[in-house]
Scaffold this motif. Structure first.
Motif, PDB file in Angstrom:
ATOM      1  N   ILE A 216       3.345   0.048 -13.776  1.00 15.45           N
ATOM      2  CA  ILE A 216       4.161   1.270 -13.740  1.00 15.45           C
ATOM      3  C   ILE A 216       5.163   1.202 -12.584  1.00 15.45           C
ATOM      4  N   LYS A 217       4.686   0.768 -11.433  1.00 12.15           N
ATOM      5  CA  LYS A 217       5.558   0.678 -10.263  1.00 12.15           C
ATOM      6  C   LYS A 217       6.684  -0.331 -10.498  1.00 12.15           C
ATOM      7  N   GLU A 218       6.343  -1.468 -11.125  1.00 17.48           N
ATOM      8  CA  GLU A 218       7.367  -2.490 -11.415  1.00 17.48           C
ATOM      9  C   GLU A 218       8.392  -1.972 -12.413  1.00 17.48           C
ATOM     10  N   MET A 219       7.922  -1.232 -13.410  1.00 15.82           N
ATOM     11  CA  MET A 219       8.823  -0.671 -14.413  1.00 15.82           C
ATOM     12  C   MET A 219       9.821   0.288 -13.769  1.00 15.82           C
ATOM     13  N   PHE A 220       9.324   1.123 -12.869  1.00 13.86           N
ATOM     14  CA  PHE A 220      10.216   2.052 -12.172  1.00 13.86           C
ATOM     15  C   PHE A 220      11.214   1.295 -11.299  1.00 13.86           C
ATOM     16  N   ALA A 221      10.749   0.233 -10.638  1.00 12.70           N
ATOM     17  CA  ALA A 221      11.628  -0.533  -9.752  1.00 12.70           C
ATOM     18  C   ALA A 221      12.760  -1.189 -10.533  1.00 12.70           C
ATOM     19  N   VAL A 222      12.460  -1.701 -11.740  1.00 12.12           N
ATOM     20  CA  VAL A 222      13.492  -2.300 -12.593  1.00 12.12           C
ATOM     21  C   VAL A 222      14.557  -1.273 -12.958  1.00 12.12           C
ATOM     22  N   ASN A 223      14.129  -0.039 -13.153  1.00  8.70           N
ATOM     23  CA  ASN A 223      15.058   1.037 -13.520  1.00  8.70           C
ATOM     24  C   ASN A 223      15.668   1.739 -12.305  1.00  8.70           C
ATOM     25  N   GLY A 224      15.469   1.161 -11.119  1.00  8.76           N
ATOM     26  CA  GLY A 224      16.106   1.690  -9.928  1.00  8.76           C
ATOM     27  C   GLY A 224      15.381   2.822  -9.236  1.00  8.76           C
ATOM     28  N   ARG A 225      14.114   3.012  -9.575  1.00  8.04           N
ATOM     29  CA  ARG A 225      13.348   4.099  -8.941  1.00  8.04           C
ATOM     30  C   ARG A 225      12.178   3.509  -8.177  1.00  8.04           C
ATOM     31  N   GLN A 226      12.098   3.848  -6.912  1.00  6.83           N
ATOM     32  CA  GLN A 226      10.999   3.373  -6.079  1.00  6.83           C
ATOM     33  C   GLN A 226       9.949   4.483  -5.934  1.00  6.83           C
ATOM     34  N   ILE A 227       8.687   4.156  -6.221  1.00  8.18           N
ATOM     35  CA  ILE A 227       7.614   5.151  -6.069  1.00  8.18           C
ATOM     36  C   ILE A 227       6.532   4.613  -5.152  1.00  8.18           C
ATOM     37  N   ASP A 228       5.838   5.523  -4.501  1.00  7.07           N
ATOM     38  CA  ASP A 228       4.681   5.181  -3.685  1.00  7.07           C
ATOM     39  C   ASP A 228       3.444   5.650  -4.444  1.00  7.07           C
ATOM     40  N   LEU A 229       2.630   4.718  -4.886  1.00  8.56           N
ATOM     41  CA  LEU A 229       1.462   5.070  -5.694  1.00  8.56           C
ATOM     42  C   LEU A 229       0.478   5.950  -4.929  1.00  8.56           C
ATOM     43  N   HIS A 230       0.552   5.945  -3.610  1.00 11.06           N
ATOM     44  CA  HIS A 230      -0.373   6.759  -2.823  1.00 11.06           C
ATOM     45  C   HIS A 230      -0.121   8.257  -2.986  1.00 11.06           C
ATOM     46  N   ASP A 231       1.085   8.625  -3.359  1.00  9.67           N
ATOM     47  CA  ASP A 231       1.342  10.049  -3.590  1.00  9.67           C
ATOM     48  C   ASP A 231       1.987  10.279  -4.964  1.00  9.67           C
ATOM     49  N   TYR A 232       1.658   9.386  -5.908  1.00 13.13           N
ATOM     50  CA  TYR A 232       2.135   9.520  -7.282  1.00 13.13           C
ATOM     51  C   TYR A 232       1.039  10.210  -8.098  1.00 13.13           C
ATOM     52  N   LYS A 233       1.343  11.344  -8.698  1.00 13.65           N
ATOM     53  CA  LYS A 233       0.334  12.170  -9.360  1.00 13.65           C
ATOM     54  C   LYS A 233      -0.443  11.408 -10.435  1.00 13.65           C
ATOM     55  N   TYR A 234       0.270  10.658 -11.254  1.00 12.77           N
ATOM     56  CA  TYR A 234      -0.395   9.967 -12.366  1.00 12.77           C
ATOM     57  C   TYR A 234      -1.411   8.954 -11.850  1.00 12.77           C
ATOM     58  N   ALA A 235      -1.109   8.309 -10.733  1.00 15.04           N
ATOM     59  CA  ALA A 235      -2.043   7.342 -10.144  1.00 15.04           C
ATOM     60  C   ALA A 235      -3.327   8.039  -9.713  1.00 15.04           C
ATOM     61  N   THR A 236      -3.182   9.215  -9.103  1.00 15.90           N
ATOM     62  CA  THR A 236      -4.356   9.994  -8.694  1.00 15.90           C
ATOM     63  C   THR A 236      -5.189  10.370  -9.911  1.00 15.90           C
ATOM     64  N   GLY A 237      -4.519  10.859 -10.957  1.00 15.93           N
ATOM     65  CA  GLY A 237      -5.225  11.273 -12.156  1.00 15.93           C
ATOM     66  C   GLY A 237      -5.940  10.130 -12.850  1.00 15.93           C
ATOM     67  N   LEU A 238      -5.291   8.954 -12.936  1.00 17.85           N
ATOM     68  CA  LEU A 238      -5.904   7.805 -13.607  1.00 17.85           C
ATOM     69  C   LEU A 238      -7.145   7.335 -12.861  1.00 17.85           C
ATOM     70  N   MET A 239      -7.069   7.317 -11.539  1.00 15.14           N
ATOM     71  CA  MET A 239      -8.230   6.912 -10.751  1.00 15.14           C
ATOM     72  C   MET A 239      -9.385   7.909 -10.892  1.00 15.14           C
TER      73      MET A 239
END
Length: 514
Positions: free
Chosen positions: A175-198
């Motif tokens: 997911i993080k790589e996909m966002f980076a390819v599209n020009g969006r940088q995310i931090d999984l530590h405060d990404y809601k979907y990452a929290t929910g999946l875990m």
């Protein structure tokens, strides 16, 4: 260092300080309190029951505070009962040879073979690769939870969480790589979907354990207490009739709560399908060891559920069912499946078989077996000495003398849940189980619904990292703020107890066993 990492370190330090103080207080406070109980005159108790009460105080407090390992405490109780003359040695340690111990042991060996040969991973990746899952984040969320829940019905929730954890990390990296390819940088530590999946992974591992008697220790502990204290046998098939309903209901609640609190902010996760397909290809074709393992597992499952089918076809009192139960009790069925693993060859010329003893013994959770045996031993001694009746009568008196089945189920469900949030759910079940059964018997109520409610509630430990091993495993990712875990845990715990556990046990379990 980001804010969430700092929070995680602060929480860990606070936990270490709390644990150290808890153990110190328990180490010295529990023996003192046990002695005070022994020297305090108590009407209605025999000398043996009074001695056992003081031992139970020590054991219960040490189970909670853990100044020594919990399995060690489980051995201390029966040993002290022999030394103080409560019961003879043959009675004190007889529970460690209870058939339930061997049912659990067979389950552990089968689970170890599945993990050794990658059956669990193959199933998880197969489910995630289904066409209906695709790259949809909500469906990936659902499939991840389903894989964890269905695996943990047969494999320990800790092992399932450890297996699913890297799978989830890989998905989130995609997911993080996909966002980076599209020009969006995310931090999984405060990404809601990452929290929910875990959180979904951890919660599903605990929820799946309610499916079968061997899914999690509290299930077998309560079945053992029912058998030992009331001579009531609940079959594997019977448990699964309500275990399946409970698992599905808890799972739906967890999914709805988590997907609403931690929604995905994209409609498609590019790269997720490729990631899963690559992982599935890495597993290669089925090996002889994998086929043997599936066969052995299938043999055990068929032997477990066949009595239920025979009961439906021929009736519960038929001679063929009685003969089957005498020849193939559930413990023997588990051992048949497990022992076949050592007999089916992978390469007979090299004398290589499906499972080696070295791998098998590493897969058996000996501490859990000792804790299980110790709990049964203490429960049996409470029954033999009359202590359980005295405690049961006292509980009933505090509840007004004639509590309703709903009140009994509700009170002991909440007690099991709260205690399992703070200590091992196995230890919590060992403490509450004998009291609940004797209280139900004293009130003239069937002990089965109360016992099932305790087992189910003990699996709903979702609020804290220390509540269950799956919680601790996913919390270590750093993607879950402690406040989020507490908040979601409270929601699922309350809704699960009120909307599933209590009505299921009062109506469905009572109907099935009535």
């Amino acid at each position: 260092m980001n804010k969430i990492n700092q929070e995680a370190l602060a929480v860990k330090r606070a936990e270490q300080v709390f644990d150290r103080r808890r153990r110190t207080i328990g180490l010295f406070g529990a023996p003192i309190l046990a002695l005070l109980v022994f020297f305090t005159p108590i009407d209605g108790l025999t000398l043996e029951a009074h001695k056992l009460l003081s031992i139970m105080v020590l054991v219960a407090l040490w189970w909670i505070t853990e100044p020594v390992p919990i399995p060690v405490t489980s051995l201390i109780g029966p040993t002290l009962a022999v030394i103080t003359g409560v019961v003879p040695v043959s009675m004190a340690f007889a529970a460690f040879a209870n058939p339930m111990i061997f049912l659990f042991m067979g389950g552990f060996i089968l689970a170890k073979a599945m993990m050794t040969h990658g059956i669990d991973k193959r199933f998880a990746y197969w489910l995630l690769s289904r066409s209906w899952v695709g790259s949809n984040p909500r469906r990936i969320f659902l499939a991840t939870g389903l894989a964890a829940a269905l695996c943990s019905g047969w494999v320990s929730n800790t092992a399932t969480a450890a297996m699913m954890f890297p799978i989830c990390l890989g998905l989130l990296a995609s997911i993080k790589e996909m966002f980076a390819v599209n020009g969006r940088q995310i931090d999984l530590h405060d990404y809601k979907y990452a929290t929910g999946l875990m959180l979904m992974t951890a919660y599903a591992c605990s929820i799946g354990g309610v499916l079968t008697p061997i899914g999690t220790p509290p299930n077998l502990i309560m079945l053992g207490f029912l058998d030992q204290m009331t001579d009531i046998q609940v079959s594997f098939f019977e448990w699964m009739t309500w275990g399946l309903i409970a698992m599905v209901a808890y799972f739906v609640i967890a999914y709805v709560v988590l997907i609403r609190m931690f929604p995905a902010d994209v409609e498609k996760i590019d790269g997720a399908e490729t990631f899963i397909q690559n992982k599935l290809k890495e597993l290669g074709s089925w090996t002889r060891a994998q086929k043997n393992t599936v066969f052995c597992f299938a043999v055990a499952v068929v032997l477990w559920i066949l009595p239920g089918i025979l009961s439906i076809v021929y009736g519960s009192g038929t001679p063929i069912l009685k003969m089957y139960n005498r020849l193939f009790p559930e413990a023997a069925a588990a051992m048949i499946g497990a022992l076949l693993l050592f007999l089916l060859p992978v390469d007979f010329k090299k004398r290589e078989f499906t499972l080696s003893w070295k791998d098998a013994k590493d897969g058996i959770e000996w501490g859990t077996l000792i804790l299980f045996g110790g709990g049964l031993a203490m429960g049996g001694m409470m029954y033999k000495t009359g202590l359980s009746k005295w405690v049961g009568d006292a509980i009933i008196a505090m509840m007004g003398g004639s509590p309703s089945p709903i009140a009994m189920v509700a009170i002991f469900s909440v007690m099991a849940l709260l205690l399992s949030e703070l200590t091992s759910h196995t230890a919590a079940t060992n403490m509450i189980g004998p009291l609940a059964i004797t209280a139900a018997v004293s009130a003239g109520i069937s002990p089965i619904p109360v016992s099932v409610a305790i087992a189910l509630s003990a699996s709903l430990g979702f609020m804290l990292p220390v509540s269950t091993p799956p919680n601790a495993i996913v919390y270590a990712s750093g993607y879950i703020p402690i406040t989020k875990m507490i908040r979601t845990g409270v929601y699922i715990d309350v809704i699960g107890i009120a909307c599933v556990t209590i009505p299921l046990c009062i109506y469905f379990v009572s109907w099935v066993t009535g």
